[in-house]
Design an enzyme around this catalytic site. Sequence first.
Site, PDB file in Angstrom:
ATOM      1  N   ASP A  56       0.822  -1.211   0.000  1.00  0.00           N
ATOM      2  CA  ASP A  56       0.000   0.000   0.000  1.00  0.00           C
ATOM      3  C   ASP A  56       0.856   1.262   0.000  1.00  0.00           C
ATOM      4  O   ASP A  56       0.642   2.170  -0.780  1.00  0.00           O
ATOM      5  CB  ASP A  56      -0.912   0.017   1.231  1.00  0.00           C
ATOM      6  CG  ASP A  56      -1.886  -1.156   1.207  1.00  0.00           C
ATOM      7  OD1 ASP A  56      -2.318  -1.513   0.104  1.00  0.00           O
ATOM      8  OD2 ASP A  56      -2.186  -1.706   2.275  1.00  0.00           O
ATOM      9  N   ASP A  85       2.637  12.996   1.364  1.00  0.00           N
ATOM     10  CA  ASP A  85       4.074  12.697   1.338  1.00  0.00           C
ATOM     11  C   ASP A  85       4.819  13.422   2.467  1.00  0.00           C
ATOM     12  O   ASP A  85       6.030  13.279   2.613  1.00  0.00           O
ATOM     13  CB  ASP A  85       4.699  12.996  -0.036  1.00  0.00           C
ATOM     14  CG  ASP A  85       4.384  14.379  -0.555  1.00  0.00           C
ATOM     15  OD1 ASP A  85       3.377  14.967  -0.137  1.00  0.00           O
ATOM     16  OD2 ASP A  85       5.148  14.890  -1.402  1.00  0.00           O
ATOM     17  N   HIS A  86       4.059  14.191   3.271  1.00  0.00           N
ATOM     18  CA  HIS A  86       4.667  14.854   4.430  1.00  0.00           C
ATOM     19  C   HIS A  86       4.038  14.435   5.761  1.00  0.00           C
ATOM     20  O   HIS A  86       4.627  14.636   6.808  1.00  0.00           O
ATOM     21  CB  HIS A  86       4.589  16.375   4.265  1.00  0.00           C
ATOM     22  CG  HIS A  86       5.385  16.858   3.099  1.00  0.00           C
ATOM     23  ND1 HIS A  86       6.653  17.383   3.226  1.00  0.00           N
ATOM     24  CD2 HIS A  86       5.132  16.828   1.766  1.00  0.00           C
ATOM     25  CE1 HIS A  86       7.131  17.671   2.018  1.00  0.00           C
ATOM     26  NE2 HIS A  86       6.231  17.344   1.116  1.00  0.00           N
ATOM     27  N   HIS A 150       1.829  27.223  -2.038  1.00  0.00           N
ATOM     28  CA  HIS A 150       1.938  25.867  -2.608  1.00  0.00           C
ATOM     29  C   HIS A 150       0.568  25.580  -3.201  1.00  0.00           C
ATOM     30  O   HIS A 150      -0.085  26.530  -3.661  1.00  0.00           O
ATOM     31  CB  HIS A 150       2.331  24.912  -1.459  1.00  0.00           C
ATOM     32  CG  HIS A 150       2.661  23.512  -1.856  1.00  0.00           C
ATOM     33  ND1 HIS A 150       3.277  23.190  -3.035  1.00  0.00           N
ATOM     34  CD2 HIS A 150       2.460  22.321  -1.201  1.00  0.00           C
ATOM     35  CE1 HIS A 150       3.430  21.865  -3.086  1.00  0.00           C
ATOM     36  NE2 HIS A 150       2.935  21.325  -1.989  1.00  0.00           N
ATOM     37  N   ASP A 172       7.619  22.430   0.701  1.00  0.00           N
ATOM     38  CA  ASP A 172       7.284  22.493  -0.728  1.00  0.00           C
ATOM     39  C   ASP A 172       6.830  23.924  -0.982  1.00  0.00           C
ATOM     40  O   ASP A 172       6.079  24.474  -0.188  1.00  0.00           O
ATOM     41  CB  ASP A 172       6.099  21.563  -1.042  1.00  0.00           C
ATOM     42  CG  ASP A 172       6.505  20.098  -1.116  1.00  0.00           C
ATOM     43  OD1 ASP A 172       7.702  19.806  -1.002  1.00  0.00           O
ATOM     44  OD2 ASP A 172       5.605  19.261  -1.296  1.00  0.00           O
ATOM     45  N   ASP A 204      13.303  22.875  -1.510  1.00  0.00           N
ATOM     46  CA  ASP A 204      12.487  21.980  -2.357  1.00  0.00           C
ATOM     47  C   ASP A 204      13.118  21.865  -3.746  1.00  0.00           C
ATOM     48  O   ASP A 204      13.439  22.864  -4.374  1.00  0.00           O
ATOM     49  CB  ASP A 204      11.081  22.588  -2.440  1.00  0.00           C
ATOM     50  CG  ASP A 204      10.109  21.779  -3.301  1.00  0.00           C
ATOM     51  OD1 ASP A 204      10.401  20.608  -3.587  1.00  0.00           O
ATOM     52  OD2 ASP A 204       9.056  22.341  -3.656  1.00  0.00           O
ATOM     53  N   HIS A 374      -3.519  23.644 -15.364  1.00  0.00           N
ATOM     54  CA  HIS A 374      -2.905  23.084 -14.168  1.00  0.00           C
ATOM     55  C   HIS A 374      -1.555  23.745 -13.938  1.00  0.00           C
ATOM     56  O   HIS A 374      -0.803  23.955 -14.862  1.00  0.00           O
ATOM     57  CB  HIS A 374      -2.685  21.574 -14.308  1.00  0.00           C
ATOM     58  CG  HIS A 374      -1.914  21.009 -13.159  1.00  0.00           C
ATOM     59  ND1 HIS A 374      -2.438  20.975 -11.895  1.00  0.00           N
ATOM     60  CD2 HIS A 374      -0.663  20.530 -13.062  1.00  0.00           C
ATOM     61  CE1 HIS A 374      -1.543  20.473 -11.070  1.00  0.00           C
ATOM     62  NE2 HIS A 374      -0.452  20.193 -11.744  1.00  0.00           N
ATOM     63  N   GLY A 377       2.826  22.599  -8.042  1.00  0.00           N
ATOM     64  CA  GLY A 377       2.948  23.354  -6.798  1.00  0.00           C
ATOM     65  C   GLY A 377       4.377  23.655  -6.403  1.00  0.00           C
ATOM     66  O   GLY A 377       4.636  24.075  -5.290  1.00  0.00           O
ATOM     67  N   HIS A 378       5.316  23.420  -7.338  1.00  0.00           N
ATOM     68  CA  HIS A 378       6.717  23.511  -6.947  1.00  0.00           C
ATOM     69  C   HIS A 378       7.473  24.566  -7.744  1.00  0.00           C
ATOM     70  O   HIS A 378       7.276  24.709  -8.952  1.00  0.00           O
ATOM     71  CB  HIS A 378       7.392  22.152  -7.129  1.00  0.00           C
ATOM     72  CG  HIS A 378       6.748  21.076  -6.312  1.00  0.00           C
ATOM     73  ND1 HIS A 378       7.081  20.858  -4.995  1.00  0.00           N
ATOM     74  CD2 HIS A 378       5.755  20.199  -6.607  1.00  0.00           C
ATOM     75  CE1 HIS A 378       6.337  19.866  -4.520  1.00  0.00           C
ATOM     76  NE2 HIS A 378       5.529  19.458  -5.484  1.00  0.00           N
ATOM     77  N   ASP A 455       1.652  -3.100   4.335  1.00  0.00           N
ATOM     78  CA  ASP A 455       0.824  -4.023   3.574  1.00  0.00           C
ATOM     79  C   ASP A 455      -0.434  -4.232   4.409  1.00  0.00           C
ATOM     80  O   ASP A 455      -0.384  -4.905   5.419  1.00  0.00           O
ATOM     81  CB  ASP A 455       1.629  -5.317   3.426  1.00  0.00           C
ATOM     82  CG  ASP A 455       0.796  -6.452   2.893  1.00  0.00           C
ATOM     83  OD1 ASP A 455      -0.332  -6.212   2.458  1.00  0.00           O
ATOM     84  OD2 ASP A 455       1.284  -7.598   2.924  1.00  0.00           O
TER      85      ASP A 455
HETATM   86 ZN   LIG Z   1       3.214  19.325  -1.123  1.00  0.00          ZN
END
Ligand SMILES: [Zn+2]
Length: 568
Positions: A56, A85-86, A150, A172, A204, A374, A377-378, A455
Amino acid sequence: MEKEIITKQTEPYLKIIPLGGLGEVGRNMMLLEYKDSILVIDMGFRMPEDGMPGIDYIIPNIAYLTKNKKYKNIVGVLFTHGHYDHIGAVPYAMARLGNPPMYASPLTKGIILKRQEEVPMQPKLKIIEVKDGSKIELGPFKVEFFRQTHTIPDNLGMFIETPVGNIVHTSDFKFDKHPVNEKPTDFNKLNEIGKRGITLLMSDSTGAEQEGHSLSERDINKNLEEIFKKTKGRLIVATFSSLINRLQQIITLSEKYGRKVAVVGHSMKTNTWLTKELGLLKVKKGTILKKVSDVNNYKDEEVTIMCTGAQGEESAGLMKIVLKEHPSVSIKPGDTMIFSSSVIPGNERAVQYLKDDLLRQKAIIYHYGMMDIHAGGHAKQEELLEMMHIMKPEFFMPVHGQYSMLVANARLAEEEANIPKENIIIMDNGNILNLQKHKAYIDKKEVPANYVMVDGLGIGDVGEVVLRDRQALAEDGIFVIIAIVNRKTGKVQTSPDIISRGFVYLKESQELLSETRRIVVGSIEEATGSGKIVNWTYMKDKVRDDIGEFLFRKTERRPMVLPVIIEV
Ligand SMILES: [Zn+2]
């Protein structure tokens, strides 16, 4: 004189240890350790790569902290923003770290708490709210938070005063003078921080390979509005549920053009609800439909459907709509579809099929390749460079990104910002940077930073071996041989049974099967007929090897061969 030299030599270093997020996108986690105090920044996860069946998430390895209960030294865990991811590893790591105090902005806190609910049996978290301008003191660290633009509100960069110098962590970020749903980049504040003297800038790198400046959300909004203006039928907008500011744009434009909004997809619903509750999403009463099926009570030109699944994910809202599996919405001719997110590498094919399916069902498609609907965000190169010019750091460390992104950011620092090469530090996860006044070097020692795989609810119990087995099963299938052996005679009774999955279609391979049976019987009876005591483990291995080799010769595949020998 002599005494002074001794004190200099023993002056402690600040250790900076990335446990994740370097050389990869996701799984961000960074430690700052000074004497017996440890500050943690972020605790994220990443999605599994191809070739990791059943996994997962991948989370950072926290063995360095759990060993000898080193986590007792944690003075606080700071969070930059609410992207998974943070924050995603919190439910898998926090309890094992003794549940130390956490510091997060209101939205980040809300998302962490929601995420925590998804994993059962978790302790109650201690989260202290911080915001732009908050100052806290944790052991030897003094931290001041500052806002950064961001794709999600409430994103915080950090200025950290340490005994060896000042550190800036950008989080970020991108520079946006005209954002939607949040305040523009605070250049005054950034300049003021830069003047304090920055020893180390951690910046970042996700956008470091892209030239120029990221688009402002205002430009995105203009293009989105063009589509809203000319669309007569229903509008279906697919994007990431974590792009909160994009959701705001879609909602505001829908209100302006007299459309109600239906929200499809679990994470989209959760994030919309959460940000609305916190006052971070401005929605007029009645704009968001209570049930998705309510769209059928409105004319087509009065409906916007906001959904997840722009990456072609199988389980997401959009896929259900397209495959006619959604209980209340399906595509009809004249629907206009907007893909408002870039395609993550690896998802191109899924997105391609999705687009084809939509076109077959006579929908009209806009995607970010056709117009700017689009913005990532970086920060891109211009902004990254501007950040370096503002902070003028003595040392520079690219963070957040694949290795090539770190290198691109480092090159900018060297070639464009004139930071001396020896002061630019490209680290790998698990490296230890020793930082002292005007001195920094990477230690020869490393801490464990390999993947920890989640998992289902199991953490780390899927190791390399299990994963290799799953890969073998996925690629070449499984081949089970069941043989019944008479202990007294040593003869195989009846013909061995063969069960196979994902290998060859058995009905069409009768010849292969009968030959396999002959080899099995031969291998077993050779061992049992010798008159010696039979070593069953050895015999199983022999059957496995003989059959494995035979099948490879015949089919050039290596299924997992499992001999089951039953003595009677
Ligand atoms: Zn982010």
